[in-house]
Design an enzyme around this catalytic site. Structure first.
Site, short mmCIF file in Angstrom:
data_model
loop_
_atom_site.label_atom_id
_atom_site.label_comp_id
_atom_site.label_asym_id
_atom_site.label_seq_id
_atom_site.Cartn_x
_atom_site.Cartn_y
_atom_site.Cartn_z
NE ARG A 7 52.71 68.55 92.25
CZ ARG A 7 53.16 67.86 91.34
NH1 ARG A 7 52.78 66.61 91.84
NH2 ARG A 7 54.86 68.12 91.50
CE1 TYR A 59 57.60 64.22 91.82
CE2 TYR A 59 56.50 65.49 93.61
CZ TYR A 59 56.75 64.64 91.36
OH TYR A 59 55.43 65.31 91.00
CG ASP A 110 52.99 64.02 94.53
OD1 ASP A 110 53.39 62.97 95.38
OD2 ASP A 110 53.17 63.26 93.19
CG HIS A 140 57.17 61.47 94.13
ND1 HIS A 140 58.52 61.05 93.98
CD2 HIS A 140 56.15 61.64 93.57
CE1 HIS A 140 58.20 61.07 92.73
NE2 HIS A 140 57.00 61.42 91.82
CD GLU A 161 50.30 62.57 93.69
OE1 GLU A 161 49.98 63.86 93.54
OE2 GLU A 161 50.46 62.52 92.87
CD GLU A 176 52.53 59.67 90.76
OE1 GLU A 176 51.65 60.77 90.28
OE2 GLU A 176 53.81 59.65 90.41
NE ARG A 224 47.40 61.51 92.10
CZ ARG A 224 47.74 62.22 90.45
NH1 ARG A 224 46.76 62.64 90.20
NH2 ARG A 224 49.19 62.41 90.57
CD GLU A 283 49.59 65.17 87.89
OE1 GLU A 283 49.37 63.72 87.66
OE2 GLU A 283 50.60 65.50 88.42
CD1 TRP A 309 63.31 60.79 93.15
CD2 TRP A 309 61.45 59.39 91.59
NE1 TRP A 309 63.28 61.97 91.63
CE2 TRP A 309 62.02 61.46 91.08
CE3 TRP A 309 60.70 59.61 90.61
CZ2 TRP A 309 61.50 62.07 90.23
CZ3 TRP A 309 59.81 59.91 90.49
CH2 TRP A 309 60.09 61.22 89.94
O1 EZ4 Z 1 57.09 61.72 89.46
O2 EZ4 Z 1 55.05 61.00 86.15
O3 EZ4 Z 1 51.56 64.18 90.77
N1 EZ4 Z 1 52.73 63.53 89.45
C1 EZ4 Z 1 54.12 62.63 89.84
C2 EZ4 Z 1 54.73 62.44 88.49
C3 EZ4 Z 1 55.30 61.53 88.59
C4 EZ4 Z 1 55.73 60.92 87.36
C5 EZ4 Z 1 56.99 59.72 86.96
O4 EZ4 Z 1 57.29 60.08 86.03
O5 EZ4 Z 1 54.08 62.71 90.79
O6 EZ4 Z 1 55.17 63.73 88.31
CO CO Z 2 52.96 61.96 92.15
#
Ligand code: EZ4
Ligand code: CO
Length: 402
Positions: free
Chosen positions: A147, A159, A210, A212, A236, A262, A283, A339, A402
């Site tokens: 990743r 992020y 990711d 995010h 992701e 996630e 996830r 992961e 975030w």
């Molecule tokens: O931001 O688990 O794919 N992994 C992620 C992580 C999350 C954290 C948040 O607690 O997106 O790094």
């Molecule tokens: Co993630």
């Protein structure tokens, strides 16, 4: 086999972990992960005040019934706090069952479908060149799935990028840090990063990224389309998870594989996404998604639609969750990737683990149950530290994802 004691152990070897320990009158005990990053104490209270008193005296063998007791039995059901508590109970019960029967968890889940579990590494850089170098380093370590994340020029904080030389840990001491983010420069930048990674190292490894949760549906669709030449293993969390309809727009425009969830915590977060075939990878981790019992149902539903499992595995999930994930990954047919973010050393002072990483894959030994132990005396050396995940604002101050 009656449950005679239940206790919650909170420790912070490098970061906070919440662990549930259940003991039975047969002398067998089980451990479950109950860590919910930045909201640890809410789960501790939910377990201690609302679950554990009702657990004492129950037959530890009846995992399915106990699961439904805490799921259906709570009129106010679902949500991350509740489901993390149920997950911890469920994991501890599966650990007990394995230990009582003298067999590793993967055997209880149908046995091994494979000998080792493909894991993906995190490659991160403060700028494009660093991120490209980090991919090379991960390849040198033998990873076959990587990743890549990097800071975005002109954006104050991105992020996944660590501060200084420390390992990446998103939660910071005290109240949430406020970060500044803007999506437009990121959308322009990401294709450049991916192009450089592929033109430097070629295509014979899996590349992941990711987002995010930081795109609107149309931005995500555009991004997924722009990623097509780089043959991603997955993109992701392209949109915030609660906007399930957003995934339809991405699918209309692109065949880039999508991984999501996630932050999900029940099968009902996935029913539309799986049955409409809007995603490719699940996830939701065992620790937040109702434990092994519930994830078995999610994996079975996913399998019907050729969706694969790709468990979250950040360091804010404890080694107990990671080991449980590896058992699950070994057993299910529709496994995709796991992961892998290694914990920092103090975590292994407290948790004795039964898994190892070797050239791109993780293996787990045949200790009964989940197979991870906790040293309770050592845990006391690392007391809880209040910490929070960051929050993000746009450059004009607007609160953002975030
Ligand atoms: O931001 O688990 O794919 N992994 C992620 C992580 C999350 C954290 C948040 O607690 O997106 O790094
Ligand atoms: Co993630």
């Amino acid at each position: 086999m009656k449950i005679v004691s239940a206790k919650v152990i909170v420790c912070s070897p490098g970061r906070n972990f919440v662990t549930l320990k259940l003991e039975t009158d047969a002398g067998v005990y089980g451990l479950g992960d109950a860590t919910l990053n930045g909201r640890e104490k809410a789960v501790v209270a939910y377990l201690e005040e609302h679950c554990l008193p009702a657990l004492i005296g129950r037959d530890a063998r009846n995992i399915e019934d106990i699961w439904h007791y805490f799921y259906r039995g709570a009129y106010w059901r679902r949500g991350p706090v509740t489901m993390t508590a149920i997950s911890a109970i469920d994991m501890a019960l599966w650990d007990i069952k394995g230990k009582a029967l003298g067999t590793p968890l993967y055997n209880l889940l149908g046995g091994k479908s494979r000998e080792r579990v493909m894991v993906y590494a995190h490659a991160t850089g403060k700028e494009l060149g660093d991120a490209v170098d980090a991919v090379g380093k991960a390849r040198d370590e033998g990873f076959v799935a990587i990743r890549v994340q990097s800071s975005v020029p002109g954006v104050a904080s991105s992020y996944g990028v660590p501060k200084g030389d420390r390992a990446y840990e998103p939660a910071q001491k005290g109240v949430a840090e406020e970060q500044v983010w803007e999506t437009a420069p990121y959308l322009r930048y990401l294709p450049k990063l991916m192009d450089r990674v592929r033109s430097t190292y070629g295509f014979d490894f899996h590349l992941l990224h990711d987002v995010h949760h930081r795109c609107t549906p149309s931005q995500a669709a555009r991004l997924a389309k722009a990623m097509e030449p780089f043959d991603l293993f997955w993109l992701e969390d392209p949109v915030a998870g609660e906007l399930q309809e957003g995934l339809r727009m991405i699918r209309k425009h692109s065949t880039t594989p999508i991984a999501i969830g996630e932050v999900f915590n029940s099968i009902y977060d996935y029913t539309t996404l799986i049955t409409e075939q809007l995603i490719d990878y699940v996830r939701m981790p065992i620790v937040h998604g109702g434990g092994i019992t519930h994830l078995q149902k999610v994996a079975a539903l996913a399998a019907v639609y050729h969706v694969q499992m790709g468990f979250h595995g950040a360091t804010d999930l404890s080694p107990i969750n990671f080991a449980a994930s590896l058992h699950f990954d070994l057993a299910v047919n529709n496994f995709g990737v796991q992961e892998y973010m290694p914990h920092v050393d103090p975590a292994f002072d407290v948790f004795k683990v039964n898994y190892k990483f070797e050239r791109g894959y993780c293996t787990i030994d045949d200790k009964p149950g989940i197979g991870v132990e906790i040293d309770e005396e050592k845990a006391k050396k690392y007391p809880y530290v209040a910490a929070s995940l960051p929050v993000a604002r746009r450059t004009d101050g607007t609160m953002f994802h975030w």
